[in-house]
Design an enzyme around this catalytic site. Structure first.
Site, PDB file in Angstrom:
ATOM      1  N   ASP A  46     -48.858  33.454  -1.157  1.00  0.00           N
ATOM      2  CA  ASP A  46     -47.739  33.020  -1.443  1.00  0.00           C
ATOM      3  C   ASP A  46     -47.755  31.723  -2.148  1.00  0.00           C
ATOM      4  O   ASP A  46     -47.898  30.663  -1.549  1.00  0.00           O
ATOM      5  CB  ASP A  46     -46.708  32.974  -0.305  1.00  0.00           C
ATOM      6  CG  ASP A  46     -45.259  32.662  -0.685  1.00  0.00           C
ATOM      7  OD1 ASP A  46     -44.478  33.389  -1.518  1.00  0.00           O
ATOM      8  OD2 ASP A  46     -44.755  31.591  -0.357  1.00  0.00           O
ATOM      9  N   LYS A  79     -43.598  31.570  -7.901  1.00  0.00           N
ATOM     10  CA  LYS A  79     -41.921  31.298  -8.098  1.00  0.00           C
ATOM     11  C   LYS A  79     -41.783  30.444  -9.120  1.00  0.00           C
ATOM     12  O   LYS A  79     -42.355  29.487  -9.310  1.00  0.00           O
ATOM     13  CB  LYS A  79     -41.274  30.871  -6.695  1.00  0.00           C
ATOM     14  CG  LYS A  79     -42.023  31.318  -5.300  1.00  0.00           C
ATOM     15  CD  LYS A  79     -41.341  30.865  -4.097  1.00  0.00           C
ATOM     16  CE  LYS A  79     -42.044  31.547  -2.994  1.00  0.00           C
ATOM     17  NZ  LYS A  79     -43.288  30.545  -2.656  1.00  0.00           N
TER      18      LYS A  79
HETATM   19  P1  NDP Z   1     -44.965  27.360   8.913  1.00  0.00           P
HETATM   20  O1  NDP Z   1     -43.906  27.887   9.649  1.00  0.00           O
HETATM   21  O2  NDP Z   1     -46.167  28.266   7.956  1.00  0.00           O
HETATM   22  O3  NDP Z   1     -45.858  26.210   9.442  1.00  0.00           O
HETATM   23  C1  NDP Z   1     -46.824  25.572   9.086  1.00  0.00           C
HETATM   24  C2  NDP Z   1     -47.237  24.661  10.029  1.00  0.00           C
HETATM   25  O4  NDP Z   1     -47.677  25.059  11.495  1.00  0.00           O
HETATM   26  C3  NDP Z   1     -48.333  23.815   9.604  1.00  0.00           C
HETATM   27  O5  NDP Z   1     -48.147  22.268  10.118  1.00  0.00           O
HETATM   28  C4  NDP Z   1     -49.590  24.051  10.445  1.00  0.00           C
HETATM   29  O6  NDP Z   1     -50.411  23.140  10.753  1.00  0.00           O
HETATM   30  C5  NDP Z   1     -48.948  24.777  11.700  1.00  0.00           C
HETATM   31  N1  NDP Z   1     -49.588  25.849  12.140  1.00  0.00           N
HETATM   32  C6  NDP Z   1     -50.005  27.015  11.378  1.00  0.00           C
HETATM   33  N2  NDP Z   1     -50.564  27.969  12.231  1.00  0.00           N
HETATM   34  C7  NDP Z   1     -50.311  27.658  13.487  1.00  0.00           C
HETATM   35  C8  NDP Z   1     -50.963  28.211  14.555  1.00  0.00           C
HETATM   36  N3  NDP Z   1     -51.365  29.293  14.625  1.00  0.00           N
HETATM   37  N4  NDP Z   1     -50.758  27.375  15.840  1.00  0.00           N
HETATM   38  C9  NDP Z   1     -50.139  26.124  15.597  1.00  0.00           C
HETATM   39  N5  NDP Z   1     -49.567  25.488  14.259  1.00  0.00           N
HETATM   40  C10 NDP Z   1     -49.957  26.181  13.376  1.00  0.00           C
HETATM   41  O7  NDP Z   1     -44.408  26.607   7.610  1.00  0.00           O
HETATM   42  P2  NDP Z   1     -44.427  26.281   5.952  1.00  0.00           P
HETATM   43  O8  NDP Z   1     -43.187  25.458   5.703  1.00  0.00           O
HETATM   44  O9  NDP Z   1     -45.674  25.927   5.490  1.00  0.00           O
HETATM   45  O10 NDP Z   1     -44.038  27.766   5.657  1.00  0.00           O
HETATM   46  C11 NDP Z   1     -44.811  28.618   5.097  1.00  0.00           C
HETATM   47  C12 NDP Z   1     -45.008  29.252   3.922  1.00  0.00           C
HETATM   48  O11 NDP Z   1     -43.903  29.532   3.316  1.00  0.00           O
HETATM   49  C13 NDP Z   1     -45.172  27.819   2.827  1.00  0.00           C
HETATM   50  O12 NDP Z   1     -46.501  27.600   2.890  1.00  0.00           O
HETATM   51  C14 NDP Z   1     -44.803  28.619   1.593  1.00  0.00           C
HETATM   52  O13 NDP Z   1     -45.827  29.436   0.991  1.00  0.00           O
HETATM   53  C15 NDP Z   1     -43.495  29.162   1.999  1.00  0.00           C
HETATM   54  N6  NDP Z   1     -42.431  28.394   1.905  1.00  0.00           N
HETATM   55  C16 NDP Z   1     -41.309  28.820   0.792  1.00  0.00           C
HETATM   56  C17 NDP Z   1     -40.268  28.175   0.760  1.00  0.00           C
HETATM   57  C18 NDP Z   1     -39.279  28.825  -0.305  1.00  0.00           C
HETATM   58  O14 NDP Z   1     -38.278  28.001  -0.503  1.00  0.00           O
HETATM   59  N7  NDP Z   1     -39.295  29.821  -0.638  1.00  0.00           N
HETATM   60  C19 NDP Z   1     -39.981  26.855   1.500  1.00  0.00           C
HETATM   61  C20 NDP Z   1     -41.289  26.362   2.317  1.00  0.00           C
HETATM   62  C21 NDP Z   1     -42.072  27.373   2.581  1.00  0.00           C
HETATM   63  P3  NDP Z   1     -51.916  23.252  10.131  1.00  0.00           P
HETATM   64  O15 NDP Z   1     -51.805  23.444   8.655  1.00  0.00           O
HETATM   65  O16 NDP Z   1     -52.628  22.022  10.625  1.00  0.00           O
HETATM   66  O17 NDP Z   1     -52.555  24.746  10.829  1.00  0.00           O
END
Ligand code: NDP
Length: 266
Positions: A46, A79
């Site tokens: 994504d 997007k």
């Molecule tokens: P997430 O809910 O995926 O959370 C990501 C956070 O959680 C990071 O800080 C990561 O840290 C941590 N994390 C990931 N896996 C674990 C785990 N197994 N245990 C503990 N912590 C974890 O949030 P996002 O906002 O990044 O959303 C995911 C995706 O959604 C985005 O990357 C994007 O592709 C999409 N998105 C789309 C939007 C839209 O408007 N359409 C807006 C926002 C996001 P670390 O990296 O250190 O593991």
């Protein structure tokens, strides 16, 4: 036992039921994390023009393809951002995304946010329809659209196949998700881990302990069983792998309902 399946979109195209998110990764991280995610077995990536890392995402995809992953098995999403709304700008943004990713086509192209101006949304949507009809996007959809943003598109030639919205335990967006279900629009869940804000929740921890899983895995399993497509993001190789390891258990109806009842969490 749960098994990894595909979601079939309203146009018959199959979409993996979990993907890898790329927001907040720089180009170098995007290359290595996407490459790793694809080696681990993710098939949906994504992305978005707004993330500014499509060159890195494309390199990660090519790395994986050189190691034997085939393009046909991938499901690449991007997007169009708010600054490129309207027919011509949307077309130009799509072409820039393809150039940066170095791909010939996308599997899914979305309008990132509604503009607040239905005519502008409709003119971008017409661009997506034309991209779909030309074969450059295998499926098209929107993101962050509420029912009142979706309805003005319903008299156009093609209706969105996907709506990507923020969903996680405690933020289940019943109004939008049931509207989407009624209209055959597949929901993708962004921030499926609530960006970490739900991971210490007591109920989720209890359920996680019962399965020997992490709270993150319980969130993802809940979203998958609700029929959504979550796209968790991580920079950690171990967590990237962990987030895909959600197909060897199934939440009970009671557990699903208990998670459904969680209040919003800060
Ligand atoms: P997430 O809910 O995926 O959370 C990501 C956070 O959680 C990071 O800080 C990561 O840290 C941590 N994390 C990931 N896996 C674990 C785990 N197994 N245990 C503990 N912590 C974890 O949030 P996002 O906002 O990044 O959303 C995911 C995706 O959604 C985005 O990357 C994007 O592709 C999409 N998105 C789309 C939007 C839209 O408007 N359409 C807006 C926002 C996001 P670390 O990296 O250190 O593991």
């Amino acid at each position: 036992m749960a098994e990894k399946e595909m979601r079939t979109l309203s146009n018959g195209v199959n979409m993996p039921e979990i993907g890898f998110g790329t927001y907040l990764l720089d180009n170098l991280q995007a290359r290595s994390c996407v490459g790793q995610a694809l080696q681990d077995g993710y098939r949906l990536i994504d992305g978005a023009a707004f993330y500014g890392n499509e060159t890195g995402v494309g390199q990660g995809i090519r790395d994986a393809m050189q190691s034997g992953v085939s393009r046909e098995d991938l499901f690449v999403v991007s997007k169009v951002w708010k600054d490129s709304m309207g027919y011509e700008l949307t077309m130009a943004s799509f072409e820039k995304t393809l150039r940066e990713l170095q791909l010939e086509y996308l599997d899914l192209y979305l309008i990132h946010w509604p503009s607040g101006d239905h005519e502008l949304d409709r003119s971008s949507w017409q661009a997506l329809i034309d991209l779909y009809k030309s074969g450059k996007a295998r499926a098209i959809g929107v993101s962050n659209f509420k029912p009142e943003d979706l309805m003005p598109l319903f008299d156009m030639e093609i209706v969105p196949m996907v709506n990507q919205i923020m969903v996680y335990p405690g933020w289940k967006q019943d109004t939008v998700t049931s509207f989407c279900r009624q209209h055959g629009i597949q929901v993708m869940a962004w921030s499926p881990l609530g960006r970490g804000r739900v991971l210490n929740n007591h109920l989720l921890r209890q359920i996680a302990a019962a399965y020997g899983k992490s709270t993150a895995q319980i969130c993802l399993r809940w979203e998958i069983q609700k029929g959504f497509v979550p796209v968790p993001k991580s920079v950690s190789p171990a967590r990237i792998r962990e987030n895909l390891d959600v197909f060897d258990f199934e939440l009970t109806t009671g557990q699903m309902q208990a998670i459904d009842s969680l209040p919003p969490m800060e």
